[in-house]
Write a protein that holds these residues in place. Structure first.
Motif, PDB file in Angstrom:
ATOM      1  N   ARG A 180       7.383 -10.145  -2.886  1.00 35.17           N
ATOM      2  CA  ARG A 180       7.802 -10.493  -1.516  1.00 35.17           C
ATOM      3  C   ARG A 180       6.590 -10.644  -0.606  1.00 35.17           C
ATOM      4  O   ARG A 180       6.499 -11.601   0.178  1.00 35.17           O
ATOM      5  N   TYR A 181       5.651  -9.703  -0.710  1.00 33.42           N
ATOM      6  CA  TYR A 181       4.446  -9.788   0.124  1.00 33.42           C
ATOM      7  C   TYR A 181       3.639 -11.048  -0.202  1.00 33.42           C
ATOM      8  O   TYR A 181       3.076 -11.695   0.696  1.00 33.42           O
ATOM      9  N   HIS A 182       3.579 -11.385  -1.478  1.00 37.90           N
ATOM     10  CA  HIS A 182       2.856 -12.588  -1.898  1.00 37.90           C
ATOM     11  C   HIS A 182       3.425 -13.825  -1.223  1.00 37.90           C
ATOM     12  O   HIS A 182       2.663 -14.693  -0.753  1.00 37.90           O
ATOM     13  N   VAL A 187       5.686  -9.757   6.216  1.00 45.04           N
ATOM     14  CA  VAL A 187       6.702  -8.709   6.109  1.00 45.04           C
ATOM     15  C   VAL A 187       6.089  -7.321   6.255  1.00 45.04           C
ATOM     16  O   VAL A 187       6.746  -6.380   6.722  1.00 45.04           O
ATOM     17  N   LYS A 188       4.828  -7.175   5.914  1.00 43.87           N
ATOM     18  CA  LYS A 188       4.193  -5.853   5.996  1.00 43.87           C
ATOM     19  C   LYS A 188       4.127  -5.356   7.441  1.00 43.87           C
ATOM     20  O   LYS A 188       4.358  -4.169   7.710  1.00 43.87           O
ATOM     21  N   LEU A 340      -4.333  -8.001  -4.273  1.00 41.96           N
ATOM     22  CA  LEU A 340      -2.979  -8.033  -3.715  1.00 41.96           C
ATOM     23  C   LEU A 340      -2.373  -6.645  -3.591  1.00 41.96           C
ATOM     24  O   LEU A 340      -1.727  -6.327  -2.579  1.00 41.96           O
ATOM     25  N   LEU A 341      -2.581  -5.802  -4.606  1.00 43.73           N
ATOM     26  CA  LEU A 341      -2.036  -4.446  -4.577  1.00 43.73           C
ATOM     27  C   LEU A 341      -2.477  -3.703  -3.316  1.00 43.73           C
ATOM     28  O   LEU A 341      -1.661  -3.085  -2.614  1.00 43.73           O
ATOM     29  N   LYS A 342      -3.753  -3.743  -3.041  1.00 43.52           N
ATOM     30  CA  LYS A 342      -4.280  -3.010  -1.893  1.00 43.52           C
ATOM     31  C   LYS A 342      -3.850  -3.656  -0.588  1.00 43.52           C
ATOM     32  O   LYS A 342      -3.473  -2.961   0.378  1.00 43.52           O
TER      33      LYS A 342
END
Length: 509
Positions: A180-182, A187-188, A340-342
């Motif tokens: 979703r963030y990608h 959205v974050k 991306l994780l961070k």
């Protein structure tokens, strides 16, 4: 003036104040504690690791709750107990717990014991550190990086990222959040407000964590769309394509397909290459839940089951299952190398992740995780892998397949066993048909009666303590057994015993 009422105990008598401890002395007696630990370890060795792996011993000492609770004396009291009584508590816990390392424990997708991994688990507990910064976990920061790199190489990636998560469900939900963030990085900071209706696609036999994740992350369970499967439980790519097109026509925005490599019940492997074609066509994130089946990647003979996995964006893999790394050991692997994780998960807490430290702050991996406290899960896998090597882990996978095919062959020779389908993996799904029901498949009450067989046999095997095996219905199929063949200590003689025991327990039904 208010009346002062003295504190009293439940019997109405005033309690005497406790004797104050000498605060100049430590509250923990290390020599005494270490003696207790040594004695407790001897009990663990005897009850869990010796008796618990012996086929002549019971898998379980089954008790109903009203019987078990008094035996354990679970009440917590104001004062502590003497060492000899605590050691009896240890012995009781071991005695009445299920022996999941027993060769005849087939109830879940984990079993057996690897002693090198277990040593890693003991060492992890003793060191009791948190895997978020290099300063408190230097050994494990480097170790986790190496283990994740080797797992990614088995997937087929030369670069990428990853993290150990608290179970496969958490790995799947992390992947959903990353996808979703990608697609919608705003959205974050802005939340769900203003986002379109996002939809997820997964097979009708995928793990329930996908639906739970849809609820938890705010997509809604109705937006986790089930894709049809074939008779073996594999996702049908043509139905996936149709459902994506339909969702778009209804104004929804597809963003993620969650495939499965090794479904929980039937052990099915979705056709990843064909699904990847669909994902690339529609620009969707492709996640592979390989929590159960991922370990086939160690095997040259069986890794073809996951052909196309290198085209995925993320993979969940639980080495605590087929590889016997011990609960819990769950890796989330990413092909992404853009951090991306961070970017998705970081909160940049300045009391942990100071940017002016005296070492490379990129080693502080804690901000990649949704957790703050994060247990060390890499050591158990690393130590086991060091001990047996990739070839030893490959042998475990190959042996499990050999035993599964043997069991399937033996079932076909016996009149009372009926397989649901040709097994693709090491999940053997079958009905046991008691002699009284054979030849009566056309009777109106046949399915109703058949549904009662597995629960009765399960009850009998647990009360006797001979073995444990799961059962379940699936779709329009009534209760059937699912036997998971993976323990390296298992032999063909053991499999013959299992079939004999099921017949013994169920022939009179």
């Amino acid at each position: 003036m208010a009346t002062i009422i003295p504190l009293s105990s439940t019997n109405g008598l005033s309690e005497e104040p406790a004797e104050p401890r000498d605060l100049r002395e430590p509250l923990i007696d290390h020599p005494q504690g270490q003696r207790f630990l040594a004695d407790a370890f001897n009990i663990i060795m005897d009850e869990v690791l010796c008796k618990g792996t012996d086929v002549t011993q019971k898998v379980c000492e089954w008790k109903l709750p009203e019987e078990l609770a008094p035996l354990l004396d679970l009440e917590l009291r104001q004062t502590g107990e003497p060492q000899h009584r605590l050691l009896q508590r240890v012995r009781d816990v071991a005695k009445y717990s299920i022996k999941t390392s027993h060769p005849y424990f087939f109830n879940q997708l984990f079993t057996g014991v690897d002693y090198h991994s277990l040593a890693g688990r003991f060492l992890t507990e003793a060191l009791n550190t948190n895997l978020y910064t290099y300063e408190v976990a230097p050994v494990f920061i480097l170790m986790e990086e190496e283990v994740l790199k080797r797992l990614r190489q088995l997937v087929g990636w030369t670069k990428g990222d990853g993290i150990f998560c608290p179970g496969g469900s958490a790995s799947n939900m992390n992947a959903m959040n990353l996808a979703r963030y990608h697609h919608f990085p705003e959205v974050k900071s802005q939340g769900l407000f203003g986002l379109p209706r996002l939809v997820i696609f997964t097979s009708s036999e995928s793990h329930y964590s996908v639906k739970k994740g849809a609820a938890f992350l705010g997509f809604g369970t109705e937006n986790a769309i089930a894709v049809e499967v074939d008779d073996g439980g594999r996702m049908i790519p043509e139905d996936l394509e149709e459902k994506i097109v339909l969702a778009k026509s209804q104004g929804a925005v597809p963003f993620l397909v969650s495939c499965t490599s090794g479904t929980t019940v039937q052990g099915a492997f979705d056709p990843l290459d064909r699904i990847a074609d669909v994902c690339e066509k529609h620009k969707l994130w492709m996640h592979v839940d390989a929590a159960w089946g991922g370990s086939v990647l160690f095997s040259k003979k069986h890794r073809h089951l996951m052909k196309g996995v290198d085209r995925a964006n993320s993979v969940a893999w639980n080495p605590h299952k087929m590889l016997l790394a011990g609960l819990q050991c769950s890796a989330l692997l990413l092909q992404d190398n853009t951090n991306l994780l961070k970017r998705c998960h970081s909160a940049s807490a300045t009391y942990l992740f100071q940017q002016d430290k005296f070492y490379d702050v990129n080693l502080d991996v804690g901000d990649k995780s949704l957790q703050c406290s994060r247990k060390v899960d890499c050591l158990k896998l690393w130590l086991m892998w060091k001990a047996v090597g990739s070839s030893g882990l490959e042998d475990r996978v190959d042996k499990a397949f050999i035993h599964a095919r043997y069991l399937e062959k033996q079932m076909r020779k016996r009149g009372g066993f009926h397989l649901l389908h040709e097994p693709e993996f090491v999940n053997i799904c079958f009905w046991f048909i008691p002699p009284s029901m054979r030849g009566k498949e056309g009777d109106a009450d046949y399915q109703e009666n058949l549904a009662k067989v597995a629960p009765v046999i399960k009850k009998r095997m647990m009360e006797k303590g001979t073995m444990m095996m799961g059962y379940q219905p699936l779709g329009n199929k009534v209760n059937f057994f699912r036997m998971v063949v993976m323990s390296p200590s298992f032999s063909q003689k053991d499999m013959d015993f299992i079939l004999d025991e099921i017949e013994r327990l169920g022939n009179d039904l």
